[in-house]
Write a protein that holds these residues in place. Sequence first.
Motif: not given
Lengths: 168, 213
Positions: A26-44
């Motif tokens: 859950l924490n992983f997906f929460e943080l992944l969502g934030v990174y993606l929101q900022v515009g990071y590429e999924l792999s990175y």
Amino acid sequence: MAYLPKNPVLLKSKTQEKRIRRKHLLNFFELLGVYLQVGYELSYAWNQVLTVTGRAGEIFVLEELEFDSDTQPLSSFLEEQSQKFSQRSYRVFFEVLGQLYTEGAPLVPATQSLSQFLRRELERDLEQHLRQAPSQANILLLLFFLPAAFLLLFFPFFLHLQATLQIP
Amino acid sequence: MSTWLWTRSISIAFVSLSLVPILLKIILKRKQETSKSEIEKESLSFLYSLRGMIGLGITFPRAVYQLSHQRQGRFIKTLSPLFHSFEKGDSLEMVIQRFVSRSGLDLISRPLVLMEIAHRKGLPLCPILDGLLPLIELEIQSRERIELLNKNIAAQAFLSALIPWLIGAVMWTFQPQFMDGLFKSYYFWVLGGFVLIWEGLGIWLIYQKTRFY
């Protein structure tokens, strides 16, 4: 010795381990969502989140979600996880993410709904645990305390009776 | 001493004396856990204040620094001494790492570490806190409810464990002929030991069953 648990005294059951794994996911997906929101590429973003959560002590996520982006593309890793991930019910997450990633679709809503699903599941599990725990504890109380009480109460009478009747 | 006066048996007095440090250790551990959970509850208001300050545009290090200088609450008292080194030039990362290793407050440590890393990477902190705060709140709420449940079960277990010993003591006072036979035989030690181990096993299993994580 590898089969021995790390802390045998505070041995965790499979359910408890599953809960910890879910919390980390859950924490992983929460943080992944934030990174993606900022515009990071999924792999990175994936590897960055793993580094961050690993440093925050969430080792369970690291074990299964770590991949080497130099040797394996994320799409094939996601496909692999959709078939191999330890908790069957979560395998679909990786399948959905993999499909969206290959199609180039936006991933933020997907990660948000995944974390929302995990949060709801956590709440449901907690409610269920709180409903079931008292009855389970009562059964254990009956099993472990009642026989001991009877033993302590009736054994002196038995000994006294044995002495009175002079049974060898 | 009172056990020896009551039973006139040195061995029983010795056994009860050896139980004193174990009991003290349990009480001390329990007190520490209660204090830790109180501090963690307070830390939630700290995080909400942090969210508010960051929302207003104050930077993360400045917001943490300002909040750590408030004079209220045990959480702030745990956090603020570590900021003396921040004033001397240590990085926020070092201060937070020191806090994580010294405080033992897992619930608040994780978000602080995540926030610090996110701040360093230039990520927006408000969405992270918005995601983390409901989770922490849920965890604190669940801990409180499990704690309450554990208290009820502990009271039941304590009474269940106490009743046979209490009845035994009453019987010994009023009908000593029944109990004398037991005390004189080696069965007393076998039986007493077995009952204590069995009840201890029961308590451990109940603890395992009622814990959520």
